[in-house]
Design a protein around this motif. Structure first.
Motif, short mmCIF file in Angstrom:
data_model
loop_
_atom_site.label_atom_id
_atom_site.label_comp_id
_atom_site.label_asym_id
_atom_site.label_seq_id
_atom_site.Cartn_x
_atom_site.Cartn_y
_atom_site.Cartn_z
N GLU A 108 0.83 -1.21 0.00
CA GLU A 108 0.00 0.00 0.00
C GLU A 108 0.87 1.27 0.00
OE1 GLU A 108 -3.18 2.16 -0.40
OE2 GLU A 108 -3.17 -0.02 -0.57
N GLU A 109 1.91 1.24 0.84
CA GLU A 109 2.82 2.40 0.90
C GLU A 109 3.63 2.54 -0.39
OE1 GLU A 109 4.46 3.17 5.26
OE2 GLU A 109 4.34 1.05 4.74
N VAL A 110 4.02 1.40 -0.92
CA VAL A 110 4.77 1.42 -2.19
C VAL A 110 3.91 2.12 -3.25
CG1 VAL A 110 5.68 -0.05 -4.05
CG2 VAL A 110 6.12 -0.64 -1.66
N LYS A 111 2.64 1.77 -3.25
CA LYS A 111 1.71 2.35 -4.21
C LYS A 111 1.58 3.87 -4.00
CE LYS A 111 -2.91 1.26 -5.86
NZ LYS A 111 -3.97 0.25 -5.69
N GLU A 112 1.45 4.27 -2.73
CA GLU A 112 1.32 5.71 -2.43
C GLU A 112 2.57 6.47 -2.85
OE1 GLU A 112 -1.62 5.64 1.48
OE2 GLU A 112 0.51 5.32 1.75
N LYS A 113 3.72 5.88 -2.56
CA LYS A 113 4.98 6.55 -2.91
C LYS A 113 5.13 6.64 -4.43
CE LYS A 113 7.52 5.35 1.27
NZ LYS A 113 8.81 4.97 1.82
#
Ligand code: PGA
Length: 241
Positions: A108-113
């Motif tokens: 999820e964080e990878v996607k946001e970044k």
């Protein structure tokens, strides 16, 4: 945003938490000036040193190793995608296994970044890869497929995003999958969907001046993400030659 299709191979030097001023000076001085134009060389030093490459980056591009998922505000210690953009950074690694492991970064964080990077015209290099246990359980393709489907923003496409396949067990270990295994995994990534089929997909994990040629020559491999060997300028020069 940089046009990825102008390049046939990408060589991304991931320095991790290494390097200092004198090392950088020597590195810039010694970097192979004659790598083919179709080769895209990306140097990713610790963020604090990016400024020391500015003005010298005529035969390579600058990359960051990580980015905040936040845009701005009270997030002490973070660096925003916008500041990287202001600075002329063209690439940024996201979801490296060391970040997933030591800093609990999830898809999820990878996607946001990655989304923040795209908004700021920086190419995310999204890293995926299986652990040794997952490999032994024949879960490689399943794990990677999930990481890609859950970690890649909808805005990603073959022109603005690079996928890096990095088996966790191969990073810094001196071990690599066989050439056939790398080919199979890259092919499987292409087969995840029609959309992903023409992405630039690079391989990382114990790439060195001896094995790089065989890896790069695979038709499904579009370059390499290089850690340890990128810190040895002679080795790195051989890899990008
Ligand atoms: P390595 O690291 O080349 O030292 O295995 C690769 C990476 O972590 O990106």
């Amino acid at each position: 945003m940089i046009n990825l299709s102008q390049f046939s191979s990408f060589f991304v030097a991931n320095w991790k938490l290494n390097g200092n001023l004198s090392f950088i000076k020597e590195y810039i001085h010694s970097l192979n000036q004659n790598s083919a134009n179709a080769n895209c060389i990306v140097i990713c030093p610790p963020a604090i040193y990016l400024s020391n490459f500015k003005g010298n980056a005529n035969n390579f591009y600058l990359g960051a190793q990580n980015i905040s998922k936040f845009e701005k505000g009270a997030f002490t210690g973070e660096i925003s995608a916008q500041s990287l953009h202001d600075f002329g950074v063209n690439f940024c690694i996201v979801g490296h296994s060391e970040r997933r492991h030591y800093f609990n970064e999830n898809d999820e964080e990878v996607k946001e970044k990655a989304f923040k990077l795209l908004e700021n015209e920086i190419v995310p290099i999204i890293c995926v890869g299986e652990t040794l246990e997952q490999k032994q359980n024949n879960e490689t393709i399943k794990v990677i497929t999930n990481q890609i489907l859950n970690g890649m923003p909808n805005q990603s496409n073959h022109k603005n995003t690079i996928i890096a396949y990095e088996p966790v067990w191969a990073i810094g270990s001196g071990l690599t999958p066989t050439i056939e295994e790398i080919d199979i995994v890259h092919k499987s990534i292409r087969n995840i969907s029609k959309n992903i089929n023409n992405y630039k997909i690079i391989y990382g994990g114990s790439v060195n001046s001896e094995n790089s040629k065989d890896i790069i020559n695979l038709s499904n491999v579009d370059g390499a993400l290089i850690g340890g060997a990128s810190l040895k300028i002679d080795d790195f020069n051989k890899i990008i030659a």
